[in-house]
Scaffold this motif. Structure first.
Motif, PDB file in Angstrom:
ATOM      1  N   ARG A   3      33.821  32.881  36.792  1.00 38.30           N
ATOM      2  CA  ARG A   3      33.881  33.343  38.172  1.00 38.30           C
ATOM      3  C   ARG A   3      33.072  32.380  39.049  1.00 38.30           C
ATOM      4  O   ARG A   3      31.888  32.156  38.804  1.00 38.30           O
ATOM      5  CB  ARG A   3      33.347  34.763  38.291  1.00 38.30           C
ATOM      6  CG  ARG A   3      33.370  35.297  39.716  1.00 38.30           C
ATOM      7  CD  ARG A   3      32.920  36.766  39.775  1.00 38.30           C
ATOM      8  NE  ARG A   3      33.995  37.683  39.383  1.00 38.30           N
ATOM      9  CZ  ARG A   3      34.074  38.290  38.203  1.00 38.30           C
ATOM     10  NH1 ARG A   3      33.132  38.089  37.286  1.00 38.30           N
ATOM     11  NH2 ARG A   3      35.070  39.115  37.928  1.00 38.30           N
ATOM     12  N   ARG A  22      41.868  26.842  41.880  1.00 41.29           N
ATOM     13  CA  ARG A  22      42.401  27.954  41.100  1.00 41.29           C
ATOM     14  C   ARG A  22      42.988  27.424  39.798  1.00 41.29           C
ATOM     15  O   ARG A  22      43.700  26.421  39.780  1.00 41.29           O
ATOM     16  CB  ARG A  22      43.483  28.700  41.876  1.00 41.29           C
ATOM     17  CG  ARG A  22      42.957  29.462  43.086  1.00 41.29           C
ATOM     18  CD  ARG A  22      44.046  30.301  43.719  1.00 41.29           C
ATOM     19  NE  ARG A  22      43.552  30.993  44.908  1.00 41.29           N
ATOM     20  CZ  ARG A  22      43.916  30.704  46.141  1.00 41.29           C
ATOM     21  NH1 ARG A  22      44.807  29.740  46.367  1.00 41.29           N
ATOM     22  NH2 ARG A  22      43.414  31.376  47.164  1.00 41.29           N
ATOM     23  N   ASP A  24      43.905  28.862  35.383  1.00 42.60           N
ATOM     24  CA  ASP A  24      43.848  29.925  34.379  1.00 42.60           C
ATOM     25  C   ASP A  24      42.421  30.047  33.846  1.00 42.60           C
ATOM     26  O   ASP A  24      41.737  29.045  33.602  1.00 42.60           O
ATOM     27  CB  ASP A  24      44.799  29.625  33.230  1.00 42.60           C
ATOM     28  CG  ASP A  24      46.268  29.732  33.644  1.00 42.60           C
ATOM     29  OD1 ASP A  24      46.537  30.349  34.691  1.00 42.60           O
ATOM     30  OD2 ASP A  24      47.123  29.184  32.928  1.00 42.60           O
ATOM     31  N   ILE A  27      38.261  32.998  38.092  1.00 41.41           N
ATOM     32  CA  ILE A  27      38.381  33.854  39.271  1.00 41.41           C
ATOM     33  C   ILE A  27      37.586  33.226  40.401  1.00 41.41           C
ATOM     34  O   ILE A  27      36.429  32.832  40.217  1.00 41.41           O
ATOM     35  CB  ILE A  27      37.831  35.270  38.985  1.00 41.41           C
ATOM     36  CG1 ILE A  27      38.686  35.966  37.920  1.00 41.41           C
ATOM     37  CG2 ILE A  27      37.789  36.113  40.252  1.00 41.41           C
ATOM     38  CD1 ILE A  27      38.095  37.276  37.438  1.00 41.41           C
ATOM     39  N   SER A  39      44.787  34.675  46.872  1.00 44.20           N
ATOM     40  CA  SER A  39      45.872  34.835  45.921  1.00 44.20           C
ATOM     41  C   SER A  39      45.634  36.159  45.184  1.00 44.20           C
ATOM     42  O   SER A  39      44.626  36.832  45.391  1.00 44.20           O
ATOM     43  CB  SER A  39      45.899  33.669  44.930  1.00 44.20           C
ATOM     44  OG  SER A  39      44.871  33.820  43.969  1.00 44.20           O
ATOM     45  N   SER A  40      46.539  36.512  44.299  1.00 46.16           N
ATOM     46  CA  SER A  40      46.452  37.814  43.640  1.00 46.16           C
ATOM     47  C   SER A  40      45.219  37.933  42.743  1.00 46.16           C
ATOM     48  O   SER A  40      44.741  39.040  42.490  1.00 46.16           O
ATOM     49  CB  SER A  40      47.711  38.056  42.807  1.00 46.16           C
ATOM     50  OG  SER A  40      47.884  37.026  41.846  1.00 46.16           O
ATOM     51  N   ASP A  41      44.689  36.812  42.264  1.00 45.18           N
ATOM     52  CA  ASP A  41      43.553  36.855  41.339  1.00 45.18           C
ATOM     53  C   ASP A  41      42.205  36.675  42.028  1.00 45.18           C
ATOM     54  O   ASP A  41      41.163  36.769  41.376  1.00 45.18           O
ATOM     55  CB  ASP A  41      43.708  35.772  40.269  1.00 45.18           C
ATOM     56  CG  ASP A  41      44.917  36.012  39.379  1.00 45.18           C
ATOM     57  OD1 ASP A  41      45.227  37.183  39.131  1.00 45.18           O
ATOM     58  OD2 ASP A  41      45.536  35.019  38.944  1.00 45.18           O
ATOM     59  N   ASP A  42      42.194  36.377  43.330  1.00 45.95           N
ATOM     60  CA  ASP A  42      40.943  36.136  44.038  1.00 45.95           C
ATOM     61  C   ASP A  42      40.232  37.443  44.380  1.00 45.95           C
ATOM     62  O   ASP A  42      40.856  38.506  44.513  1.00 45.95           O
ATOM     63  CB  ASP A  42      41.198  35.370  45.346  1.00 45.95           C
ATOM     64  CG  ASP A  42      41.725  33.972  45.125  1.00 45.95           C
ATOM     65  OD1 ASP A  42      41.536  33.430  44.015  1.00 45.95           O
ATOM     66  OD2 ASP A  42      42.314  33.407  46.064  1.00 45.95           O
ATOM     67  N   GLU A  43      38.921  37.344  44.532  1.00 40.59           N
ATOM     68  CA  GLU A  43      38.104  38.444  45.051  1.00 40.59           C
ATOM     69  C   GLU A  43      37.579  38.018  46.414  1.00 40.59           C
ATOM     70  O   GLU A  43      37.150  36.883  46.593  1.00 40.59           O
ATOM     71  CB  GLU A  43      36.939  38.727  44.100  1.00 40.59           C
ATOM     72  CG  GLU A  43      37.381  39.111  42.697  1.00 40.59           C
ATOM     73  CD  GLU A  43      36.229  39.199  41.718  1.00 40.59           C
ATOM     74  OE1 GLU A  43      36.444  39.719  40.607  1.00 40.59           O
ATOM     75  OE2 GLU A  43      35.110  38.738  42.051  1.00 40.59           O
TER      76      GLU A  43
END
Length: 265
Positions: A3, A22, A24, A27, A39-43
């Motif tokens: 992260r 970004r 694999d 995060i 994006s969908s994986d970001d916090e």
């Protein structure tokens, strides 16, 4: 899962770096006072780097911080002090308290803006700021050194030249200072992966034909730039050459810009 916290994620450099950092197994935790499109994986955390409570929360379970937050150009002394200097201390202290082992600080060539132009200016040249903004970056570097020496954090300071999609915005000066977005990502990846770097100051530029900055220190961390601003030189053939103080010092036109006023250069 790794992260990475990026402060100032909605800014120019943050916006350019987000898609490039970004990957694999990673995060991105994105913090800014402005809206960020994740994006969908970001916090995403909407907060200021000056907010100690928010920064403490943001640093939980983080492997590294990339600190881009703060005013990106000259501003009043009050704003530079509050956001760029105090904000950096808040970020570093939050990282320390959370046990974050590594922080990458985005400094600037303007921390050394009144250094005379040389063929190969070492990255760790002592500060000679050209503006309040440059003073803020010099203070950032000093704070990074303090937090490394006191607490053992790995701290890498990047004195960025100018990171834009292309160097054209800055005229012929950009042929010297440009850090391409792709090279910027390569540089940040090197800073994140270099084993036990300790405290380092490095230049953040591409391998420009006209660069005046040493890349030895960045290459020692594993950075290998692939871009050169010279590929844009033909488009700047009619642009005026820097002259006077702007041609003598690293900070260029910032060396004569009014102190405390926003400079769009």
């Amino acid at each position: 899962m790794e992260r990475i916290l990026i402060t100032g994620a909605a800014g120019i450099v943050g916006t350019l770096m987000r898609p490039r950092l970004r990957k694999d197994g990673r995060i991105l935790r994105l913090l800014d006072i402005a809206a960020v499109e994740p994006s969908s994986d970001d916090e995403v955390i909407t907060a200021s780097v000056t907010d100690a409570a928010a920064m403490a929360e943001a640093c939980v379970d983080v492997d590294a911080v990339i600190h881009l937050g703060g005013h990106s150009r000259e501003n009043s002394w009050e704003e530079i002090l509050s956001v760029n200097i105090n904000g950096t201390q808040v970020v570093l202290d939050a990282a320390r308290a959370a046990g974050v082992p590594r922080v990458v600080l985005a400094s600037s060539n303007h921390a050394a803006g009144f250094r005379p132009i040389d063929a190969e200016l070492p990255a760790d040249s002592s500060p000679r700021p050209d503006t309040y903004y440059g003073v803020g970056k010099a203070a950032m570097e000093a704070l990074g050194s303090l937090y490394h020496s006191r607490f053992g954090m790995d701290v890498i300071v990047i004195r960025i030249g100018s990171c834009f999609p292309d160097p054209l915005k800055l005229g012929k000066r950009g042929l010297t200072t440009w850090l391409s977005p792709d090279d910027g990502a390569r540089l940040f990846e090197a800073c994140l992966s270099a084993p036990s770097p300790g405290y380092r100051v490095i230049w953040g530029v591409s391998n420009n034909t006209r660069r005046i900055y040493s890349l030895d220190e960045a290459r020692a961390l594993g950075y290998e730039p692939k871009d050169d601003a010279e590929s844009y030189a033909d488009q700047l053939a009619d642009a005026p050459d820097p002259s006077g103080v702007a041609a003598e010092y690293v900070g260029g036109p910032f060396c004569t810009a009014p102190l405390g006023h926003y400079n769009p250069l």
